[in-house]
Motif scaffolding. Structure first.
Motif, PDB file in Angstrom:
ATOM      1  N   ASP A 193      12.012   3.712  -7.361  1.00  7.78           N
ATOM      2  CA  ASP A 193      11.172   4.608  -6.559  1.00  7.78           C
ATOM      3  C   ASP A 193       9.694   4.466  -6.903  1.00  7.78           C
ATOM      4  N   THR A 194       9.383   3.656  -7.918  1.00  9.86           N
ATOM      5  CA  THR A 194       7.986   3.454  -8.294  1.00  9.86           C
ATOM      6  C   THR A 194       7.796   1.998  -8.707  1.00  9.86           C
TER       7      THR A 194
ATOM      8  N   THR B 295       0.806  -1.218   0.000  1.00 10.77           N
ATOM      9  CA  THR B 295       0.000   0.000   0.000  1.00 10.77           C
ATOM     10  C   THR B 295       0.843   1.274   0.000  1.00 10.77           C
TER      11      THR B 295
ATOM     12  N   PRO C 264       2.827   4.584  -0.829  1.00 12.82           N
ATOM     13  CA  PRO C 264       2.767   5.540  -1.938  1.00 12.82           C
ATOM     14  C   PRO C 264       3.945   5.311  -2.895  1.00 12.82           C
ATOM     15  N   GLY C 265       3.669   5.336  -4.176  1.00 11.97           N
ATOM     16  CA  GLY C 265       4.703   5.044  -5.162  1.00 11.97           C
ATOM     17  C   GLY C 265       4.421   3.723  -5.862  1.00 11.97           C
ATOM     18  N   ILE C 266       3.457   2.958  -5.302  1.00 13.19           N
ATOM     19  CA  ILE C 266       2.995   1.756  -5.990  1.00 13.19           C
ATOM     20  C   ILE C 266       1.691   2.143  -6.666  1.00 13.19           C
ATOM     21  N   MET C 267       1.613   2.014  -7.954  1.00 13.98           N
ATOM     22  CA  MET C 267       0.377   2.427  -8.619  1.00 13.98           C
ATOM     23  C   MET C 267       0.061   1.579  -9.829  1.00 13.98           C
TER      24      MET C 267
ATOM     25  N   PRO D 243       5.435  10.275 -12.133  1.00 10.68           N
ATOM     26  CA  PRO D 243       5.375   9.987 -10.701  1.00 10.68           C
ATOM     27  C   PRO D 243       6.655   9.362 -10.154  1.00 10.68           C
ATOM     28  N   GLY D 244       7.594   8.992 -11.004  1.00 13.00           N
ATOM     29  CA  GLY D 244       8.826   8.411 -10.502  1.00 13.00           C
ATOM     30  C   GLY D 244       9.880   8.408 -11.585  1.00 13.00           C
ATOM     31  N   ARG D 245      11.127   8.190 -11.169  1.00 19.15           N
ATOM     32  CA  ARG D 245      12.223   8.182 -12.144  1.00 19.15           C
ATOM     33  C   ARG D 245      12.663   6.761 -12.481  1.00 19.15           C
TER      34      ARG D 245
ATOM     35  N   GLU E  46       9.662   3.396   4.194  1.00 18.23           N
ATOM     36  CA  GLU E  46       8.761   3.713   5.305  1.00 18.23           C
ATOM     37  C   GLU E  46       7.568   4.536   4.841  1.00 18.23           C
ATOM     38  N   LYS E  47       7.866   5.678   4.190  1.00 20.75           N
ATOM     39  CA  LYS E  47       6.805   6.590   3.777  1.00 20.75           C
ATOM     40  C   LYS E  47       6.509   6.471   2.295  1.00 20.75           C
ATOM     41  N   GLU E  48       7.512   6.120   1.530  1.00 25.59           N
ATOM     42  CA  GLU E  48       7.367   6.001   0.081  1.00 25.59           C
ATOM     43  C   GLU E  48       8.201   4.814  -0.378  1.00 25.59           C
ATOM     44  N   VAL E  49       7.998   4.391  -1.616  1.00 27.56           N
ATOM     45  CA  VAL E  49       8.784   3.284  -2.151  1.00 27.56           C
ATOM     46  C   VAL E  49      10.237   3.714  -2.333  1.00 27.56           C
TER      47      VAL E  49
END
Lengths: 383, 112
Positions: free
Chosen positions: A244-245, A129, A131-134, A150-152, A216-219
């Motif tokens: 990161d994504t 769940t 953020p960064g997983i989409m 949304p990511g590099r 922890e907070k993001e991927v």
């Protein structure tokens, strides 16, 4: 506030727009609703050229098809409600629409065409769940429609057509695709898309699945591992990737909640994407006034959705005596022929069989399903 | 991640980004960011580098953009004082005040 209309179309994607065009041409009083500020649905983000039948939109990009459909609809007398979400479709046929700033509108329509499309699937893994997983569609929307990445560094999960196409589009937008992983032992996407990816040098790892997302907070990373034939991770094969994504392209499910709340019979057809409302070759469900088109009645391509929309539009026009039987029949046959061509090949044949099966069950449920008015009629005869 | 990097300026299919675009500004948790007129709140936030949109009610876990088509409700935020706004399909307006949502957003995480 209450409103009346002859036809309500829920969803302004390829299927809904095509139905609207057919209905607009016969001067029907028709309302098209979409929960986005702009119609076009998923076509708006498809910047790749369509693949498949030469006769039907092949070689065109989705965004261009959307523009053409939109132009045609805007020339016709069709009321478009953007930013309107249909909250409920009750068993008396009333639509509860949350129409942006005007609040809730209850809309009564003689005929309703459901073209709500599909939801993206997801699947659970550790930290799934973050953020960064989409979803692949979400990434597509962000980069192709709004031009934001949304990511590099992206890990793509799933090597079906969507996975391969979106990975390629990520590269076009300037992101880095670290790898494409696929839990099955072969790539299920079309060969053209696979070759396109292979030319770019992005590795496609088959029999590989994701174990967990790190951060922890993001991927901040992902752990992948090889899997056996039953998709169980093989211990000792875990590998850590710095991404990161994480993009999930693991299929779609039809969005059937409105048809379900209206009381349409829902059956399971795994070949068409899971639980779907029964419908016949004219796209009519077991409830006479409700029609269903596009991805919400079988997960297929946009070109199929457009033909289905056309057929539904013609059938609705015919049922309201806006078209005579002969013209309607001729028009429908043209669309059905194209559909048949689109569903050629081994996969298309299985889809056709499933659709025929559904058509038969529609007839069955139309006669034998609990139907309030018919029930009343039976009672009155009996009394 | 800087803003320049996250906006796609050059694209082989879509072409270069338009030079004359109207930019507006919105506030996210007290920080002012630039947004392109007509885009949803979510894409403006992502372009400014923030990907955490809300924290869940029970376990206080972060959530971000997931489906981007208004289906999954992962991107709910407090917009102009209104909680549970789907930021992925709500267009930006000049001067909009957006806050990270905590829980159901009623008291935004503070115990009453």
């Amino acid at each position: 506030m209450g409103r009346n209309a002859e036809v309500a179309i829920i969803g302004g994607g390829p299927a809904g727009l095509s139905a609207a065009v057919e209905l607009g041409e016969v001067q029907s009083n028709c309302i098209l609703m979409d929960d986005h500020s702009q119609v076009g649905g998923q076509l708006n983000k498809q910047i790749h050229k369509f693949f498949g039948s030469e006769k039907h939109s092949a070689g065109q990009r989705g965004i261009d098809i959307a523009k053409k459909l939109e132009e045609r609809v805007s020339l016709l007398n069709i009321e478009i409600w953007p930013e309107s979400t249909v909250l409920d479709f009750d068993n008396e046929g009333c639509l509860w629409v949350n129409k942006g700033d005007s609040g809730i509108v209850d809309l009564m329509a003689d005929r309703v065409i459901i073209a709500t499309g599909a939801n993206e699937n997801t699947f659970p893994f550790q930290n799934w769940t973050l953020p960064g997983i989409m979803g692949a569609g979400a990434l597509q929307t962000m980069m192709n429609l709004y031009r934001v990445l949304p990511g590099r560094r992206v890990l793509m999960v799933g090597a079906g057509n969507v996975g391969l196409i979106v990975a390629y589009q990520l590269l076009q937008a300037g992101a880095e695709v670290i790898a494409i992983i696929e839990s099955a032992n072969k790539i299920s996407g079309y060969d053209v898309h696979r070759r396109k990816i292979l030319r770019t040098g992005v590795p496609i790892l088959t029999s590989t699945s994701i174990v967990s997302a790190l951060g922890e907070k993001e991927v901040e990373g992902a752990v992948i591992s090889s899997v056996d034939d039953e998709f169980r991770p093989l211990p000792g094969t875990e590998r850590q990737l710095a991404v990161d994504t994480i993009c999930l392209a693991v299929g779609l499910s039809p969005l059937i909640d409105l048809a379900w709340s209206r009381g349409c019979k829902i059956v399971n057809e795994p070949l068409l994407g899971g639980w779907i409302p029964v419908h016949d070759a004219d796209q009519q469900t077991n409830i006479d006034s409700v029609y269903i088109v596009g991805d919400c009645c079988s997960i297929e391509e946009a070109s199929v959705a457009m033909e289905e929309g056309r057929i539904a539009g013609i059938s609705v026009a015919e049922s309201m005596n806006l078209l005579d039987y002969k013209t309607a029949m001729e028009k429908k046959n043209v669309a059905k022929k194209v559909l048949h061509e689109l569903r050629s090949g081994p996969l298309g044949a299985t889809v056709r069989t499933a659709k025929e099966r559904l058509s038969k069950s529609t007839t069955f449920y139309r006669q034998n399903f609990f139907h309030p008015t018919r029930y009343e009629k039976c009672l009155s005869n009996w009394r | 991640m800087g803003e320049k990097l996250l906006r796609v300026e050059k694209h082989p299919v879509l072409g270069d980004a338009k030079q004359k675009e109207s930019w507006i500004s919105i506030t996210i948790d007290g920080r002012k960011i630039k947004a392109r007129e007509g885009e949803p709140i979510a894409s403006a936030l992502i372009a400014s580098g923030s990907r955490v949109f809300r924290y869940t009610l029970k376990k206080d876990k972060p959530r971000g953009l997931f489906c981007a088509i208004g289906r999954c409700n992962d991107c709910l935020m407090i917009v102009d004082g209104k909680a549970n706004v789907r930021t992925c399909i709500t267009p930006v307006r000049d001067g909009m005040i957006v806050e990270t949502q905590k829980g159901d957003g009623k008291s935004n995480g503070k115990k009453c």
